[in-house]
Write an enzyme that holds these catalytic residues in place. Structure first.
Site, PDB file in Angstrom:
ATOM      1  N   ASP A  66       0.815  -1.223   0.000  1.00 30.23           N
ATOM      2  CA  ASP A  66       0.000   0.000   0.000  1.00 30.23           C
ATOM      3  C   ASP A  66       0.845   1.268   0.000  1.00 30.23           C
ATOM      4  O   ASP A  66       0.642   2.169   0.826  1.00 30.23           O
ATOM      5  CB  ASP A  66      -0.947   0.021   1.205  1.00 30.23           C
ATOM      6  CG  ASP A  66      -1.759  -1.243   1.371  1.00 30.23           C
ATOM      7  OD1 ASP A  66      -2.080  -1.869   0.359  1.00 30.23           O
ATOM      8  OD2 ASP A  66      -2.061  -1.608   2.521  1.00 30.23           O
ATOM      9  N   GLU A 242     -11.378   1.707  -3.824  1.00 27.54           N
ATOM     10  CA  GLU A 242     -10.687   2.119  -2.598  1.00 27.54           C
ATOM     11  C   GLU A 242      -9.377   2.821  -2.933  1.00 27.54           C
ATOM     12  O   GLU A 242      -9.054   3.029  -4.104  1.00 27.54           O
ATOM     13  CB  GLU A 242     -10.421   0.905  -1.699  1.00 27.54           C
ATOM     14  CG  GLU A 242      -9.599  -0.181  -2.347  1.00 27.54           C
ATOM     15  CD  GLU A 242      -9.583  -1.484  -1.550  1.00 27.54           C
ATOM     16  OE1 GLU A 242     -10.272  -1.576  -0.519  1.00 27.54           O
ATOM     17  OE2 GLU A 242      -8.867  -2.414  -1.961  1.00 27.54           O
TER      18      GLU A 242
END
Length: 580
Positions: A66, A242
């Protein structure tokens, strides 16, 4: 006055213990680790040697998922997820996007992050980092599924000098990111559930935007707006929109998001608008990054690519960092989600990752004028490398991490090496453990440590552990059986799901061991094949338990979001009792 002096002294002692040399306490009956050696040797690097103008991709091997990135002048800063690892949110610095140095962790104090009772794959998700030129301040915004924090932001004038206490934010959802517009205004975007009663299918999510008050460090109540419903095309039932980021280029606003879930259907998509609060129109060529359409049998497979962030590089060309995985021959993911980079072509209206929709290569061309120094002069290594740690330095390297609590709570520096004070907690408990971890960064690796230790009872154990989670792990350590010192290998895995889930442990092998001299323990792997070995003379290693599967150390079997962690482990709550 006396109270003030006492308070100042307490603060200074805390700062010293977290940032200075290891604690000097000498606990009773604690193992001392005099050396640890991690060696990675993957064929992809042997078969693809670097030319002078090349560097390896991924840029961060192992569980560094991420990624988010920002720039101030010639300085680039990048952060990644850390879940229940402590300290939280590793932060890296570079001047060229090739050579990276870990400068610490954003959340390095328990006052910032409380994950003491958190499953390994909860905790801190998907951090975003941004520099605001209007007030010369860096912001890190993220979600913590622990300690009641939820969504929050921390900030600093200088990432080299530490970060503020958290400012808790008043909204639900996950994956927040912050955007600073040219007019000085600020906005927060994030993933959220649809309004109650409007969820159309499993995985249906929305992207929201809020205006952000820079004086109060809080979203402005009533300014929230849904700017993406479901994803690029709601009629196709897209899942898990997302990880949103807003960028501004040529007077237009671009919203880039991950779509498809962080697995085999993962991708990156982009939208455009004339206003930061929308409406946003999807690009006609989405996705702009994905490996989902490719053959599953391709060579040097990289998969699950997505969750990306963009930055303007030193050569005035855009680059994107993102997560991906490199499965082994059984398609197990033991190294976890790693950080990759690709150049991005933004010569047209929309950004497109160069070669982001074809099989990714293990090497990239460096930006012009950059010299590859990875693994040298303190820069983070990649490719095949060996790390030798004798624990003699004044400061423990940032690659060593704890789980659910500070490593300083259980480590101390001695003349013989690193001493670990065992907690009354074993690796299967959702509590802080007395374990110093190193990430698995290669499919083929070995991790060897040398330990001096004398267990007093069967409740004492010290050695190595290989951990995908509290419910999926191996323990390889020395304990007591009657008057004998024994070495045991234990496999733990959960069976079933939900309330029916049962965690079962099995002793795979055990042997009596001579502890008159230090013992060396080794975990090694060739893809899915793991072996556990030991030596009492430092040279001749003997296997214990044969060859075992690394399946339980993979995301595929264990679930969750982390990679395999190899730990120097000690406990006073051992339950790995040797076989007779």
């Amino acid at each position: 006055m006396k109270k003030q002096l006492t308070s100042i002294l307490a603060v200074l002692m805390t700062v010293f213990s977290l940032t200075g040399a290891y604690s000097q306490k000498k606990p009773k009956n604690a193992p001392v680790f005099s050396k640890a050696v991690y060696e990675g040797n993957d064929e992809v690097y042997e078969n693809n040697p670097l030319a002078e103008d090349e560097f390896y991709n991924p840029i961060l091997q192992g569980c560094y998922p991420d990624p988010a990135i920002t720039r101030k002048g010639d300085d680039y800063y990048m952060v990644v997820s850390s879940f229940a690892m402590f300290p939280g949110v590793p932060i890296f610095h570079s001047n060229d996007l090739v050579n990276w140095t870990q400068i610490g962790h954003v959340l390095d104090r328990t006052s910032q992050l409380d994950v003491h009772d958190t499953g390994i794959s909860a905790g801190v998700y998907a951090p975003d980092i941004r520099y605001n030129p209007h007030n010369d301040t860096f912001y890190m915004i993220t979600t913590a599924f622990a300690g009641g924090l939820g969504n929050f932001v921390v900030k600093t004038k200088d990432p080299m000098k530490g970060w503020s206490e958290p400012y808790k934010l008043n909204f639900q959802g996950i994956d927040p990111a912050i955007f600073f517009d040219e007019d000085g205004k600020a906005y927060v975007v994030h993933n959220d559930a649809p309004a109650q009663g409007e969820e159309l299918y499993n995985g249906h999510r929305v992207i929201k935007v809020w205006e952000y008050d820079l004086e109060k460090d809080q979203v402005i109540a009533g300014t929230d707006k849904v700017i993406v419903n479901g994803g690029v095309d709601l009629s196709q039932k897209p899942i898990w929109i997302e990880a949103p980021h807003i960028y501004k280029k040529d007077g237009k606003y671009y919203l880039m998001c991950a779509e498809g879930g962080t697995g085999g259907w993962h991708s990156e998509v982009v939208f455009v608008s004339d206003d930061p609060k929308g409406p946003y129109i999807p690009a006609p060529s989405n996705p702009i990054l994905s490996q989902r359409y490719l053959s599953q049998n391709r060579q040097n497979k990289v998969d699950w690519a997505g969750h990306a962030d963009l930055v303007l590089g030193p050569d005035d060309k855009y680059y994107g960092v993102f997560l991906g995985i490199r499965p082994n021959e059984k398609n197990w993911v033991n190294t976890g989600r790693e950080t990759f980079i690709l150049p991005v072509d933004w010569s047209g209206e929309f950004p497109v990752f160069e070669n982001g929709l074809v099989p990714m290569e293990p090497k990239l061309k460096m930006p012009e004028g950059v010299e590859n120094k990875t693994g040298q002069e303190g820069f983070f290594p990649n490719g095949n490398f060996t790390i030798i740690e004798d624990f003699s330095s004044e400061k423990l390297d940032y690659r060593w991490i704890g789980l659910r609590g500070p490593r300083e709570a259980f480590i101390s520096k001695t003349k013989g090496g690193l001493q670990i004070q065992p907690f009354d907690t074993n690796i299967k408990e959702v509590k802080p453990t007395s374990t110093l971890f190193h990430r698995q960064q290669h499919k083929n690796f070995s991790f060897t440590t040398t330990m001096t230790y004398q267990p007093e009872s069967e409740k004492d154990l010290a050695g190595l552990t290989s951990v995908q989670s509290e419910a999926f792990n191996y323990v390889f350590g020395v304990t007591k059986s009657g008057k004998k010192n024994v070495l045991v290998l234990q496999r733990t895995e959960a069976q079933g799901r939900g309330r029916d889930r049962e965690v079962k442990s099995e002793i795979l092998a055990s042997t009596e061991i001579d502890l008159k001299n230090p013992v060396s323990l080794r975990i090694s792997a060739k893809g899915d094949e793991f072996q556990f070995s030991y030596s009492t003379n430092g040279n001749d290693f003997q296997n214990l338990g044969g060859t075992v599967s690394g399946d339980i150390l993979s995301t595929n079997v264990a679930g969750g979001f982390t990679g395999n962690l190899i730990g120097l482990y000690a406990t006073k709550a051992n339950d790995a009792y040797p076989t007779e």
